[in-house]
Write a protein that holds these residues in place. Structure first.
Motif, PDB file in Angstrom:
ATOM      1  N   PRO A 275      -0.574  -9.904 -57.533  1.00 39.29           N
ATOM      2  CA  PRO A 275      -0.352 -10.203 -56.113  1.00 39.29           C
ATOM      3  C   PRO A 275      -1.235  -9.350 -55.205  1.00 39.29           C
ATOM      4  CG  PRO A 275       1.734 -10.154 -57.272  1.00 39.29           C
ATOM      5  CD  PRO A 275       0.698  -9.715 -58.259  1.00 39.29           C
ATOM      6  N   THR A 276      -2.059 -10.051 -54.368  1.00 42.18           N
ATOM      7  CA  THR A 276      -3.101  -9.380 -53.580  1.00 42.18           C
ATOM      8  C   THR A 276      -3.244 -10.034 -52.216  1.00 42.18           C
ATOM      9  OG1 THR A 276      -4.339  -8.932 -55.613  1.00 42.18           O
ATOM     10  CG2 THR A 276      -5.536  -8.745 -53.552  1.00 42.18           C
ATOM     11  N   PRO A 277      -3.394  -9.271 -51.122  1.00 41.69           N
ATOM     12  CA  PRO A 277      -2.802  -7.948 -50.945  1.00 41.69           C
ATOM     13  C   PRO A 277      -1.292  -8.113 -50.871  1.00 41.69           C
ATOM     14  CG  PRO A 277      -3.614  -8.773 -48.852  1.00 41.69           C
ATOM     15  CD  PRO A 277      -3.995  -9.795 -49.884  1.00 41.69           C
TER      16      PRO A 277
ATOM     17  N   GLY B 146       7.627  -1.740 -46.192  1.00 39.67           N
ATOM     18  CA  GLY B 146       7.143  -2.702 -45.222  1.00 39.67           C
ATOM     19  C   GLY B 146       5.795  -2.336 -44.644  1.00 39.67           C
ATOM     20  N   GLY B 147       5.350  -3.130 -43.670  1.00 42.08           N
ATOM     21  CA  GLY B 147       4.055  -2.915 -43.032  1.00 42.08           C
ATOM     22  C   GLY B 147       3.107  -4.059 -43.324  1.00 42.08           C
ATOM     23  N   THR B 148       1.865  -3.899 -42.898  1.00 43.55           N
ATOM     24  CA  THR B 148       0.839  -4.929 -43.060  1.00 43.55           C
ATOM     25  C   THR B 148      -0.262  -4.447 -43.997  1.00 43.55           C
ATOM     26  OG1 THR B 148       1.251  -5.873 -40.864  1.00 43.55           O
ATOM     27  CG2 THR B 148      -0.894  -6.332 -41.873  1.00 43.55           C
ATOM     28  N   GLU B 149      -0.585  -5.294 -44.980  1.00 48.98           N
ATOM     29  CA  GLU B 149      -1.685  -5.020 -45.904  1.00 48.98           C
ATOM     30  C   GLU B 149      -2.742  -6.106 -45.721  1.00 48.98           C
ATOM     31  OE1 GLU B 149      -1.931  -2.377 -47.793  1.00 48.98           O
ATOM     32  OE2 GLU B 149       0.061  -1.596 -47.322  1.00 48.98           O
ATOM     33  N   THR B 150      -4.003  -5.693 -45.640  1.00 51.31           N
ATOM     34  CA  THR B 150      -5.079  -6.661 -45.447  1.00 51.31           C
ATOM     35  C   THR B 150      -6.185  -6.452 -46.476  1.00 51.31           C
ATOM     36  OG1 THR B 150      -6.223  -5.226 -43.864  1.00 51.31           O
ATOM     37  CG2 THR B 150      -4.643  -6.805 -42.974  1.00 51.31           C
ATOM     38  N   LEU B 151      -6.979  -7.495 -46.665  1.00 54.31           N
ATOM     39  CA  LEU B 151      -8.132  -7.443 -47.548  1.00 54.31           C
ATOM     40  C   LEU B 151      -9.228  -8.293 -46.915  1.00 54.31           C
ATOM     41  CD1 LEU B 151      -9.252  -6.459 -50.305  1.00 54.31           C
ATOM     42  CD2 LEU B 151      -8.398  -8.601 -51.287  1.00 54.31           C
ATOM     43  N   ALA B 152     -10.389  -7.711 -46.722  1.00 53.02           N
ATOM     44  CA  ALA B 152     -11.496  -8.411 -46.071  1.00 53.02           C
ATOM     45  C   ALA B 152     -12.267  -9.239 -47.097  1.00 53.02           C
ATOM     46  CB  ALA B 152     -12.416  -7.417 -45.374  1.00 53.02           C
ATOM     47  N   GLY B 153     -11.730 -10.395 -47.427  1.00 54.36           N
ATOM     48  CA  GLY B 153     -12.372 -11.278 -48.396  1.00 54.36           C
ATOM     49  C   GLY B 153     -11.943 -10.978 -49.823  1.00 54.36           C
ATOM     50  N   ILE B 154     -12.172 -11.961 -50.716  1.00 58.36           N
ATOM     51  CA  ILE B 154     -11.789 -11.804 -52.114  1.00 58.36           C
ATOM     52  C   ILE B 154     -12.742 -12.610 -52.990  1.00 58.36           C
ATOM     53  CG2 ILE B 154     -10.164 -13.747 -52.049  1.00 58.36           C
ATOM     54  CD1 ILE B 154      -8.374 -12.122 -53.970  1.00 58.36           C
ATOM     55  N   ASN B 155     -13.065 -12.060 -54.145  1.00 61.95           N
ATOM     56  CA  ASN B 155     -13.879 -12.766 -55.132  1.00 61.95           C
ATOM     57  C   ASN B 155     -13.505 -12.233 -56.505  1.00 61.95           C
ATOM     58  OD1 ASN B 155     -15.743 -14.285 -56.465  1.00 61.95           O
ATOM     59  ND2 ASN B 155     -17.556 -13.265 -55.625  1.00 61.95           N
TER      60      ASN B 155
ATOM     61  N   THR C 108      -3.986 -11.403 -45.208  1.00 60.32           N
ATOM     62  CA  THR C 108      -3.000 -10.549 -44.537  1.00 60.32           C
ATOM     63  C   THR C 108      -1.600 -10.810 -45.073  1.00 60.32           C
ATOM     64  OG1 THR C 108      -4.321 -10.617 -42.506  1.00 60.32           O
ATOM     65  CG2 THR C 108      -2.055  -9.822 -42.317  1.00 60.32           C
ATOM     66  N   ALA C 109      -0.922  -9.731 -45.486  1.00 59.39           N
ATOM     67  CA  ALA C 109       0.472  -9.801 -45.952  1.00 59.39           C
ATOM     68  C   ALA C 109       1.292  -8.790 -45.164  1.00 59.39           C
ATOM     69  CB  ALA C 109       0.560  -9.510 -47.446  1.00 59.39           C
TER      70      ALA C 109
ATOM     71  N   SER D 288       5.397 -12.474 -44.122  1.00 56.94           N
ATOM     72  CA  SER D 288       4.392 -13.499 -43.851  1.00 56.94           C
ATOM     73  C   SER D 288       3.151 -13.230 -44.682  1.00 56.94           C
ATOM     74  CB  SER D 288       4.022 -13.533 -42.369  1.00 56.94           C
ATOM     75  OG  SER D 288       3.366 -12.342 -41.978  1.00 56.94           O
ATOM     76  N   ALA D 289       2.421 -14.309 -45.003  1.00 57.55           N
ATOM     77  CA  ALA D 289       1.168 -14.225 -45.759  1.00 57.55           C
ATOM     78  C   ALA D 289       0.215 -15.270 -45.199  1.00 57.55           C
ATOM     79  CB  ALA D 289       1.409 -14.460 -47.241  1.00 57.55           C
ATOM     80  N   THR D 290      -1.002 -14.842 -44.832  1.00 57.72           N
ATOM     81  CA  THR D 290      -1.936 -15.768 -44.196  1.00 57.72           C
ATOM     82  C   THR D 290      -3.365 -15.566 -44.698  1.00 57.72           C
ATOM     83  OG1 THR D 290      -2.370 -14.259 -42.343  1.00 57.72           O
ATOM     84  CG2 THR D 290      -0.551 -15.811 -42.082  1.00 57.72           C
TER      85      THR D 290
END
Length: 247
Positions: free
Chosen positions: A54-56, A63-72, A83-84, A98-100
């Motif tokens: 599971p990423t991010p 709690g809080g917000t975890e982000t990742l600038a792109g994925i490959n 964003t999670a 939420s997950a977007t």
């Protein structure tokens, strides 16, 4: 006649007091504390590609917000922000997740999937949880065949069979015995010949709980006063009956 009326009034007063003291507490969710979980992508190993945890991922508590600038990695490819987010309030017994991601490409080896506008949300209270897992658009492309379009804003648990590949489930929603709602915007389940791999896109999960301030059914001081009043009333009824020779 007067003594009978007096006894009737005393008994009615005792009944009212008992009712106030013994009022039933509301039915809360089964969890002892609110919880939530969110992640944007996850996958079993497929087509010789590595599995993806599971990423991010964000989990409440903390709690809080975890982000990742792109994925490959594995079957997933995107330049968009992942964003999670999770949150909760134990005093109110609530939680949210939420997950977007704006756009995502998925390589299944035998087919490719493209998604836009992935947005999963979940909101929980002590009374239950609601949520949705939506996409703005999407398609599945197989070699030498027309693309299969994926419905935007699909109803919960909309399934689509992909010949020779498996199934795609849109807006998947399930609730467990504790009232925890799990939402997946897209879940892809491949056929056994393709390792029966599962891929999840846009996961939001949440469950409410009894509010922290409502653990006690009533204020202990109120219970003590009410209980004493009920006992005093009952004692008065017995004493009155004895004076009137009815006990």
């Amino acid at each position: 006649m007067t003594s009978r009326r007096t006894r009737t009034r005393l008994l009615a007063g005792a009944a009212v007091t008992a009712a106030l003291v013994c009022t039933a507490s509301p039915a809360w969710a089964a969890l002892s504390a609110p919880e939530a979980k969110a992640y944007v992508v996850a996958a079993d190993a497929v087509a010789g590609m590595v599995a993806v945890a599971p990423t991010p991922a964000s989990t409440y508590p903390t709690g809080g917000t975890e982000t990742l600038a792109g994925i490959n990695i594995g079957p997933f490819a995107s330049n968009a922000l992942l964003t999670a987010t999770t949150s909760g309030d134990p005093q109110a017994g609530t939680s949210g997740a939420s997950a977007t991601i704006d756009s995502l490409g998925i390589d299944l080896g035998v087919a490719t999937v493209s998604l836009t506008g992935v947005n999963s949300t979940c909101t929980a209270t002590p009374a239950g949880a609601t949520g949705s897992g939506l996409i703005a658009g999407g398609s599945v492309k197989l070699p030498l065949l027309p693309a299969i379009n994926l419905q935007a804003g699909a109803a919960p648990n909309t399934g689509i069979d992909i010949p020779g590949v498996g199934t795609v489930l849109l807006n998947e929603q399930t609730t467990d015995a504790n009232g925890v709602l799990s939402v997946n915007a897209v879940r892809i389940s491949l056929l056994p010949i393709l390792n029966a791999a599962d891929l999840t896109i846009g996961h939001a999960e949440c469950g409410g709980a009894e509010p922290a301030e409502a653990v006690s059914m009533i204020n202990p001081q109120v219970a003590a006063v009410g209980g004493a009043a009920a006992l005093a009333t009952a004692a008065g009824v017995v004493l009155l009956r004895r004076r009137n020779g009815t006990v």
